[in-house]
Design a protein around this motif. Structure first.
Motif, PDB file in Angstrom:
ATOM      1  N   ARG A 104     -32.893  70.083  79.634  1.00 30.99           N
ATOM      2  CA  ARG A 104     -33.422  69.685  80.768  1.00 30.99           C
ATOM      3  C   ARG A 104     -34.906  69.534  80.639  1.00 30.99           C
ATOM      4  NH1 ARG A 104     -30.177  73.930  84.480  1.00 30.99           N
ATOM      5  NH2 ARG A 104     -31.194  75.152  82.807  1.00 30.99           N
ATOM      6  N   ASP A 105     -35.461  68.353  81.290  1.00 29.26           N
ATOM      7  CA  ASP A 105     -36.924  68.124  81.244  1.00 29.26           C
ATOM      8  C   ASP A 105     -37.398  68.248  82.718  1.00 29.26           C
ATOM      9  OD1 ASP A 105     -39.725  67.324  81.092  1.00 29.26           O
ATOM     10  OD2 ASP A 105     -39.222  65.809  79.902  1.00 29.26           O
ATOM     11  N   TRP A 106     -37.626  69.786  83.007  1.00 27.41           N
ATOM     12  CA  TRP A 106     -37.896  69.834  84.660  1.00 27.41           C
ATOM     13  C   TRP A 106     -39.123  69.015  85.101  1.00 27.41           C
ATOM     14  CZ3 TRP A 106     -34.237  70.897  87.480  1.00 27.41           C
ATOM     15  CH2 TRP A 106     -33.143  71.668  86.956  1.00 27.41           C
ATOM     16  N   PRO A 107     -40.187  69.002  84.212  1.00 34.50           N
ATOM     17  CA  PRO A 107     -41.266  68.251  85.036  1.00 34.50           C
ATOM     18  C   PRO A 107     -40.704  66.774  85.255  1.00 34.50           C
ATOM     19  CG  PRO A 107     -41.901  69.433  83.359  1.00 34.50           C
ATOM     20  CD  PRO A 107     -40.591  69.603  83.241  1.00 34.50           C
ATOM     21  N   VAL A 108     -40.117  66.013  84.368  1.00 30.16           N
ATOM     22  CA  VAL A 108     -39.643  64.657  84.457  1.00 30.16           C
ATOM     23  C   VAL A 108     -38.746  64.661  85.849  1.00 30.16           C
ATOM     24  CG1 VAL A 108     -38.124  62.789  83.513  1.00 30.16           C
ATOM     25  CG2 VAL A 108     -40.161  63.850  82.446  1.00 30.16           C
ATOM     26  N   ILE A 109     -37.842  65.712  85.692  1.00 32.91           N
ATOM     27  CA  ILE A 109     -36.758  65.835  87.022  1.00 32.91           C
ATOM     28  C   ILE A 109     -37.367  65.778  88.297  1.00 32.91           C
ATOM     29  CG2 ILE A 109     -34.728  67.207  87.882  1.00 32.91           C
ATOM     30  CD1 ILE A 109     -34.130  67.520  85.035  1.00 32.91           C
ATOM     31  N   ARG A 110     -38.580  66.819  88.377  1.00 33.79           N
ATOM     32  CA  ARG A 110     -39.051  66.972  89.386  1.00 33.79           C
ATOM     33  C   ARG A 110     -39.804  65.694  90.057  1.00 33.79           C
ATOM     34  NH1 ARG A 110     -39.794  72.273  86.997  1.00 33.79           N
ATOM     35  NH2 ARG A 110     -38.685  73.715  88.129  1.00 33.79           N
ATOM     36  N   ALA A 111     -40.592  64.923  89.117  1.00 38.33           N
ATOM     37  CA  ALA A 111     -41.306  63.798  89.519  1.00 38.33           C
ATOM     38  C   ALA A 111     -40.570  62.533  90.003  1.00 38.33           C
ATOM     39  CB  ALA A 111     -42.016  63.361  88.175  1.00 38.33           C
ATOM     40  N   GLY A 151     -30.923  65.216  80.457  1.00 40.34           N
ATOM     41  CA  GLY A 151     -30.358  66.193  79.578  1.00 40.34           C
ATOM     42  C   GLY A 151     -29.951  67.169  80.413  1.00 40.34           C
ATOM     43  N   GLY A 152     -28.854  68.069  79.836  1.00 36.75           N
ATOM     44  CA  GLY A 152     -28.428  69.172  80.555  1.00 36.75           C
ATOM     45  C   GLY A 152     -28.294  70.456  79.539  1.00 36.75           C
ATOM     46  N   ARG A 153     -27.616  71.289  79.966  1.00 39.89           N
ATOM     47  CA  ARG A 153     -27.589  72.654  79.457  1.00 39.89           C
ATOM     48  C   ARG A 153     -26.189  72.977  78.964  1.00 39.89           C
ATOM     49  NH1 ARG A 153     -28.972  77.922  82.898  1.00 39.89           N
ATOM     50  NH2 ARG A 153     -26.706  77.772  83.369  1.00 39.89           N
ATOM     51  N   ILE A 154     -26.219  73.535  77.723  1.00 39.36           N
ATOM     52  CA  ILE A 154     -24.989  73.669  76.976  1.00 39.36           C
ATOM     53  C   ILE A 154     -24.933  75.425  77.002  1.00 39.36           C
ATOM     54  CG2 ILE A 154     -23.159  73.441  75.270  1.00 39.36           C
ATOM     55  CD1 ILE A 154     -22.867  71.428  77.099  1.00 39.36           C
ATOM     56  N   GLU A 155     -23.875  76.081  77.258  1.00 38.38           N
ATOM     57  CA  GLU A 155     -23.881  77.655  77.023  1.00 38.38           C
ATOM     58  C   GLU A 155     -22.411  77.669  76.564  1.00 38.38           C
ATOM     59  OE1 GLU A 155     -25.357  80.879  79.312  1.00 38.38           O
ATOM     60  OE2 GLU A 155     -26.339  79.059  80.525  1.00 38.38           O
ATOM     61  N   ARG A 156     -22.219  77.371  75.244  1.00 37.33           N
ATOM     62  CA  ARG A 156     -20.755  77.522  74.661  1.00 37.33           C
ATOM     63  C   ARG A 156     -19.867  78.661  75.024  1.00 37.33           C
ATOM     64  NH1 ARG A 156     -19.607  73.787  70.545  1.00 37.33           N
ATOM     65  NH2 ARG A 156     -21.917  73.694  70.470  1.00 37.33           N
ATOM     66  N   ALA A 157     -20.670  79.898  75.312  1.00 36.01           N
ATOM     67  CA  ALA A 157     -20.151  80.883  75.712  1.00 36.01           C
ATOM     68  C   ALA A 157     -19.203  80.962  77.089  1.00 36.01           C
ATOM     69  CB  ALA A 157     -20.870  82.335  75.553  1.00 36.01           C
ATOM     70  N   ARG A 158     -19.717  80.011  77.964  1.00 38.51           N
ATOM     71  CA  ARG A 158     -19.419  79.982  79.259  1.00 38.51           C
ATOM     72  C   ARG A 158     -18.331  78.867  79.414  1.00 38.51           C
ATOM     73  NH1 ARG A 158     -24.121  80.884  83.553  1.00 38.51           N
ATOM     74  NH2 ARG A 158     -22.152  80.700  84.758  1.00 38.51           N
ATOM     75  N   LEU A 159     -18.097  78.148  78.467  1.00 38.11           N
ATOM     76  CA  LEU A 159     -17.198  77.077  78.355  1.00 38.11           C
ATOM     77  C   LEU A 159     -15.670  77.451  78.080  1.00 38.11           C
ATOM     78  CD1 LEU A 159     -19.008  74.171  76.465  1.00 38.11           C
ATOM     79  CD2 LEU A 159     -18.936  74.732  78.975  1.00 38.11           C
ATOM     80  N   ARG A 160     -14.615  76.912  79.026  1.00 45.47           N
ATOM     81  CA  ARG A 160     -13.442  77.132  78.651  1.00 45.47           C
ATOM     82  C   ARG A 160     -12.949  76.496  77.107  1.00 45.47           C
ATOM     83  NH1 ARG A 160     -12.173  75.244  84.399  1.00 45.47           N
ATOM     84  NH2 ARG A 160     -11.894  73.503  83.094  1.00 45.47           N
ATOM     85  N   PHE A 161     -11.748  76.677  76.555  1.00 44.63           N
ATOM     86  CA  PHE A 161     -11.324  76.190  75.298  1.00 44.63           C
ATOM     87  C   PHE A 161     -11.421  74.762  75.228  1.00 44.63           C
ATOM     88  CE2 PHE A 161      -8.228  74.471  72.488  1.00 44.63           C
ATOM     89  CZ  PHE A 161      -8.643  74.922  71.206  1.00 44.63           C
ATOM     90  N   PRO A 162     -10.962  73.828  76.156  1.00 42.61           N
ATOM     91  CA  PRO A 162     -10.904  72.447  76.006  1.00 42.61           C
ATOM     92  C   PRO A 162     -12.407  71.989  76.124  1.00 42.61           C
ATOM     93  CG  PRO A 162      -9.347  73.019  77.915  1.00 42.61           C
ATOM     94  CD  PRO A 162      -9.975  74.324  77.507  1.00 42.61           C
ATOM     95  N   GLU A 163     -13.265  72.448  76.897  1.00 39.54           N
ATOM     96  CA  GLU A 163     -14.450  71.908  76.691  1.00 39.54           C
ATOM     97  C   GLU A 163     -15.234  72.277  75.647  1.00 39.54           C
ATOM     98  OE1 GLU A 163     -15.390  74.391  80.361  1.00 39.54           O
ATOM     99  OE2 GLU A 163     -15.105  72.913  81.801  1.00 39.54           O
ATOM    100  N   ARG A 164     -15.014  73.705  74.890  1.00 46.67           N
ATOM    101  CA  ARG A 164     -15.725  73.968  73.942  1.00 46.67           C
ATOM    102  C   ARG A 164     -15.255  72.893  72.577  1.00 46.67           C
ATOM    103  NH1 ARG A 164     -14.194  79.265  75.390  1.00 46.67           N
ATOM    104  NH2 ARG A 164     -12.769  79.293  73.797  1.00 46.67           N
ATOM    105  N   ALA A 165     -14.035  72.521  72.808  1.00 45.62           N
ATOM    106  CA  ALA A 165     -13.396  71.634  71.659  1.00 45.62           C
ATOM    107  C   ALA A 165     -14.317  70.111  71.736  1.00 45.62           C
ATOM    108  CB  ALA A 165     -12.080  71.345  72.096  1.00 45.62           C
ATOM    109  N   VAL A 166     -14.417  70.036  72.982  1.00 46.40           N
ATOM    110  CA  VAL A 166     -15.116  68.577  73.296  1.00 46.40           C
ATOM    111  C   VAL A 166     -16.451  68.537  72.859  1.00 46.40           C
ATOM    112  CG1 VAL A 166     -16.325  66.959  74.861  1.00 46.40           C
ATOM    113  CG2 VAL A 166     -13.523  67.722  75.113  1.00 46.40           C
ATOM    114  N   VAL A 167     -17.428  69.689  73.053  1.00 50.77           N
ATOM    115  CA  VAL A 167     -18.847  69.666  72.707  1.00 50.77           C
ATOM    116  C   VAL A 167     -18.692  69.922  71.162  1.00 50.77           C
ATOM    117  CG1 VAL A 167     -19.490  70.469  74.898  1.00 50.77           C
ATOM    118  CG2 VAL A 167     -19.091  72.236  73.129  1.00 50.77           C
ATOM    119  N   THR A 168     -17.751  70.592  70.517  1.00 49.92           N
ATOM    120  CA  THR A 168     -17.794  70.937  68.991  1.00 49.92           C
ATOM    121  C   THR A 168     -17.458  69.428  68.405  1.00 49.92           C
ATOM    122  OG1 THR A 168     -16.974  73.089  69.251  1.00 49.92           O
ATOM    123  CG2 THR A 168     -16.492  72.191  67.096  1.00 49.92           C
ATOM    124  N   ALA A 169     -16.580  68.887  68.789  1.00 46.57           N
ATOM    125  CA  ALA A 169     -16.107  67.403  68.312  1.00 46.57           C
ATOM    126  C   ALA A 169     -17.261  66.367  68.334  1.00 46.57           C
ATOM    127  CB  ALA A 169     -15.015  66.874  69.111  1.00 46.57           C
TER     128      ALA A 169
END
Length: 84
Positions: free
Chosen positions: A57-64, A30-48
């Motif tokens: 993000r599951d850091w213990p799993v990623i680190r393992a 999984g990742g991280r979404i901060e809509r405020a940091r996205l440009r309009f086209p990116e916001r449109a995609v995550v909204t859709a």
């Protein structure tokens, strides 16, 4: 982006890429979404896609996973390729 619909399910078939690159494994995280940091086209995609803001993000799993890769690489002498 966000949580996977079902754990362990890939959104696309990557089998050709795995073969072409001789990859030993494929993982999705999984990742991280901060809509405020996205440009309009990116916001449109995550909204859709109805993706919620947040950090998935599951850091213990990623680190393992990273430690497992480092361990495998440390076991292979420099300049040699390991059999699959």
């Amino acid at each position: 982006m966000g949580q996977q619909a079902r754990a362990g399910e890939d959104p696309v078939d990557v089998s050709d890429v795995l073969v072409a690159t001789a990859a030993r494994e494929h993982r999705l995280f999984g990742g991280r979404i901060e809509r405020a940091r996205l440009r309009f086209p990116e916001r449109a995609v995550v909204t859709a896609l109805r993706v919620k803001d947040g950090d998935n993000r599951d850091w213990p799993v990623i680190r393992a996973w990273a430690r497992a890769i480092a361990s495998e690489l440390a076991a292979v002498p420099a300049g040699e390729q390991r059999e699959r």
